[in-house]
Design a protein around this motif. Structure first.
Motif, short mmCIF file in Angstrom:
data_model
loop_
_atom_site.label_atom_id
_atom_site.label_comp_id
_atom_site.label_asym_id
_atom_site.label_seq_id
_atom_site.Cartn_x
_atom_site.Cartn_y
_atom_site.Cartn_z
N GLU A 94 31.75 86.88 23.13
CA GLU A 94 31.08 88.17 23.30
C GLU A 94 30.11 88.48 22.18
N ASN A 95 30.19 87.76 21.07
CA ASN A 95 29.25 87.96 19.95
C ASN A 95 28.18 86.88 19.90
N SER A 96 28.03 86.15 21.01
CA SER A 96 27.04 85.07 21.12
C SER A 96 27.30 83.93 20.15
N TYR A 97 28.55 83.79 19.72
CA TYR A 97 28.92 82.66 18.87
C TYR A 97 29.28 81.48 19.79
N PRO A 98 28.69 80.30 19.55
CA PRO A 98 28.96 79.16 20.44
C PRO A 98 30.38 78.62 20.30
N LEU A 99 31.17 78.78 21.35
CA LEU A 99 32.51 78.22 21.37
C LEU A 99 32.48 76.74 21.71
N GLU A 100 31.47 76.35 22.46
CA GLU A 100 31.35 74.96 22.90
C GLU A 100 29.89 74.64 23.14
N LYS A 101 29.49 73.42 22.73
CA LYS A 101 28.12 72.95 22.95
C LYS A 101 28.17 71.56 23.55
N ASN A 102 27.45 71.37 24.66
CA ASN A 102 27.41 70.06 25.30
C ASN A 102 25.97 69.69 25.60
N PHE A 103 25.64 68.42 25.34
CA PHE A 103 24.30 67.92 25.58
C PHE A 103 24.39 66.60 26.34
N HIS A 104 23.61 66.48 27.43
CA HIS A 104 23.62 65.28 28.24
C HIS A 104 22.19 64.76 28.37
N LEU A 105 21.99 63.50 28.06
CA LEU A 105 20.66 62.91 28.12
C LEU A 105 20.21 62.72 29.56
N LEU A 106 18.95 63.14 29.84
CA LEU A 106 18.35 62.94 31.15
C LEU A 106 17.22 61.91 31.10
N GLY A 107 16.59 61.76 29.93
CA GLY A 107 15.51 60.81 29.79
C GLY A 107 15.11 60.66 28.33
N LEU A 108 14.54 59.50 27.99
CA LEU A 108 14.14 59.22 26.61
C LEU A 108 12.82 58.47 26.61
N HIS A 109 11.87 58.92 25.77
CA HIS A 109 10.56 58.29 25.67
C HIS A 109 10.16 58.19 24.20
N ILE A 110 9.43 57.15 23.86
CA ILE A 110 8.91 57.04 22.50
C ILE A 110 7.86 58.11 22.31
#
Length: 287
Positions: A269-285
């Motif tokens: 409720e205070n906008s503190y991140p309880l959990e963070k997840n990141f998933h790769l969709l694409g990668l370019h040089i």
């Protein structure tokens, strides 16, 4: 759906909407606005304009949701309407034309869920490998090229060709069947999913990479080609190329990559991140 809330009947309709091609979001119509359901059903493939919506994160999924308020308005646009024409032009260009590149520190400050693009450096690749002492195989700037090459067999696995489930061997050295995909029993080699650490501006995050994207990062070289030679009379194998690519990813500190990721924040409720997840969709040089 209709239900009772504080002694009054409340009605809501949940819509799946797209503002960017192939990116689905949830729009919830509340109360009197839900009376337009028949009109929405008749024109569900048309372009609609909704105004004065309330945006919030779903506490369960962490995804962004849009909700109507007593001040909300909506309108179905004609195809020749200037607003509809401009929207179609942007929509047909796809997600990349509408997506701006943000820095990792700025994104972590925003705590925004959705699809993002960031420029960052890759500092580590971590694979789950039961044969390793700690159950993990870690490649970083201190890892030698020879060690990566010797470890290639531990970052691949035999799996069901349809769903990718890892298959075990029985006592007769025969792969067990994937019960979910019977009668299909074809076996295929896959790269193991990885946890990739990326850094930018003094911040780092772990990004999950699925087997299909690991193969793309390795120039599309399939996992079952690693022991093959590139040419019949050469000693160079595809495994040597994959090892060199993997070594370059984690040791070249000057290399910068444009990463397209799905970001998901679960906030209190205070906008503190309880959990963070990141998933790769694409990668370019990043040139």
């Amino acid at each position: 759906s209709t239900y009772s809330y504080r002694g009054e009947k409340q009605t809501k309709i949940i819509l799946a909407v797209e503002q960017v091609k192939d990116r689905h979001y949830t729009l919830v119509l509340w109360g009197a606005v839900a009376a337009c359901c028949p009109q929405l059903q008749r024109k569900k493939d048309h372009i609609w304009q909704f105004k004065y919506l309330f945006a919030r994160h779903n506490p369960v999924s962490g995804e962004l949701e849009l909700h109507t308020t007593p001040w909300s308005s909506f309108e179905c646009l004609f195809d020749d309407d200037k607003r509809a024409v401009e929207f179609k032009e942007k929509f047909d260009r796809g997600v990349k034309s509408l997506m701006s590149v943000t820095g990792l520190p700025a994104h972590l400050e925003e705590k925004r869920s959705g699809v993002i693009q960031v420029r960052a450096h890759i500092s580590e690749l971590k694979f789950a490998a039961a044969s390793s002492p700690c159950g993990q195989l870690v490649f970083n700037a201190r890892t030698s090229l020879q060690h990566i090459f010797d470890s290639l067999s531990r970052i691949t696995y035999p799996g069901c060709a349809k769903c990718g489930l890892e298959l075990q061997m029985d006592d007769n050295k025969i792969y067990k069947q994937c019960l979910s995909c019977v009668p299909l029993n074809k076996v295929k080699m896959f790269y193991r999913p990885a946890l990739m650490t990326v850094e930018d501006g003094g911040y780092d995050i772990p990004v999950r990479v699925v087997p299909e994207l690991m193969e793309k990062m390795f120039l599309g070289i399939p996992a079952d080609w690693l022991n093959k030679t590139i040419e019949p009379f050469l000693d160079t194998t595809y495994g040597m190329i994959v090892a060199d690519l993997c070594h370059s990813l984690v040791t070249d500190s000057k290399a910068s990559y444009l990463l397209e990721m799905r970001s998901q924040f679960v906030l209190d409720e205070n906008s503190y991140p309880l959990e963070k997840n990141f998933h790769l969709l694409g990668l370019h040089i990043d040139l």
